[in-house]
Design an enzyme around this catalytic site. Structure first.
Site, PDB file in Angstrom:
ATOM      1  N   CYS A 198       3.079  -3.456   4.043  1.00 61.29           N
ATOM      2  CA  CYS A 198       2.264  -2.288   4.358  1.00 61.29           C
ATOM      3  C   CYS A 198       2.899  -1.681   5.606  1.00 61.29           C
ATOM      4  CB  CYS A 198       0.785  -2.648   4.524  1.00 61.29           C
ATOM      5  SG  CYS A 198       0.400  -3.749   5.890  1.00 61.29           S
ATOM      6  N   HIS A 209       8.155 -30.642   8.593  1.00 63.21           N
ATOM      7  CA  HIS A 209       7.577 -29.328   8.291  1.00 63.21           C
ATOM      8  C   HIS A 209       6.582 -29.425   7.130  1.00 63.21           C
ATOM      9  CE1 HIS A 209      10.244 -27.606  11.170  1.00 63.21           C
ATOM     10  NE2 HIS A 209      11.302 -28.095  10.542  1.00 63.21           N
ATOM     11  N   HIS A 255      11.098 -23.627   7.761  1.00 62.42           N
ATOM     12  CA  HIS A 255      10.063 -24.408   8.457  1.00 62.42           C
ATOM     13  C   HIS A 255       8.679 -24.284   7.827  1.00 62.42           C
ATOM     14  CE1 HIS A 255      12.354 -24.735  12.560  1.00 62.42           C
ATOM     15  NE2 HIS A 255      13.071 -25.140  11.523  1.00 62.42           N
ATOM     16  N   THR A 266       2.384  -1.835   8.960  1.00 60.43           N
ATOM     17  CA  THR A 266       2.710  -2.832   9.992  1.00 60.43           C
ATOM     18  C   THR A 266       3.013  -4.202   9.410  1.00 60.43           C
ATOM     19  OG1 THR A 266       0.398  -3.487  10.151  1.00 60.43           O
ATOM     20  CG2 THR A 266       1.149  -1.744  11.662  1.00 60.43           C
ATOM     21  N   ASP A 290       0.876  -1.175   0.000  1.00 57.35           N
ATOM     22  CA  ASP A 290       0.000   0.000   0.000  1.00 57.35           C
ATOM     23  C   ASP A 290       0.918   1.231   0.000  1.00 57.35           C
ATOM     24  OD1 ASP A 290       0.952   0.195   2.576  1.00 57.35           O
ATOM     25  OD2 ASP A 290      -1.008   0.252   3.539  1.00 57.35           O
ATOM     26  N   HIS A 291       0.324   2.401   0.268  1.00 50.29           N
ATOM     27  CA  HIS A 291       1.101   3.651   0.266  1.00 50.29           C
ATOM     28  C   HIS A 291       2.232   3.628   1.298  1.00 50.29           C
ATOM     29  CE1 HIS A 291      -2.270   3.820   3.032  1.00 50.29           C
ATOM     30  NE2 HIS A 291      -1.599   4.698   3.763  1.00 50.29           N
TER      31      HIS A 291
END
Ligand code: RB5
Length: 144
Positions: free
Chosen positions: A66, A134, A99, A68, A9-10
């Site tokens: 993004c 895994h 993994h 976060t 995103d921005h």
């Protein structure tokens, strides 16, 4: 050379642009699914096409970001065959490949510097999926 799908995103736009330049110089082919500026936008509009490109084999894997990393990761992981891993340290990125065989690396653009992002990306690129137990666990992720 492998093809990488990119989405942001921005908040992730400038990091995405810098990583595309870096990885293109390293010889990777890149597909940029946007966004194309720092104008406010909605991350799902770019995450879904990038996830589809990875699912369809148009890209070998993806890198997304993004502010976060959470919103775009949540969106990507709605796709049945996507394993998107949010990584803010190189160790997490290596383990996400070793993994979890993560096929999209997600970065929290507002919480890592460019140099840290490069270390994270390189840790992901330099690692290999270990398979074995895994793979068994990955096979149990999907909701049937
Ligand atoms: C945008 O301000 C921000 O909410 C977004 O980049 C992301 O952090 C959402 O999860």
């Amino acid at each position: 050379m492998e093809t990488i799908a990119f989405a942001s995103d921005h908040a992730g736009y400038s990091l995405k642009k810098a990583l595309i330049d870096y990885l293109t110089a390293k010889g990777y082919k890149t597909i940029d699914f946007g966004t194309d500026s720092e104008e406010s936008c909605d991350y799902p509009d770019y995450a879904h096409p990038a996830a589809k490109a990875v699912e369809d084999g148009e890209a070998d894997f993806g890198i997304a970001m993004c502010g976060t990393g959470n919103g775009i990761q949540m969106t990507l992981n709605k796709h049945q065959n996507i394993r998107a891993a949010l990584c803010w340290r190189p160790e997490l990125a290596a383990l996400a490949k070793e993994h979890n065989n993560a096929n999209i690396l997600v970065l929290p653009a507002r919480f890592v510097s460019y140099d840290e992002a490069l270390e994270i990306v390189n840790a992901y690129l330099d690692s290999k999926f270990e398979g074995g137990r895994h793979q068994r666990r990955i096979d149990k992720i999907a909701v049937k």
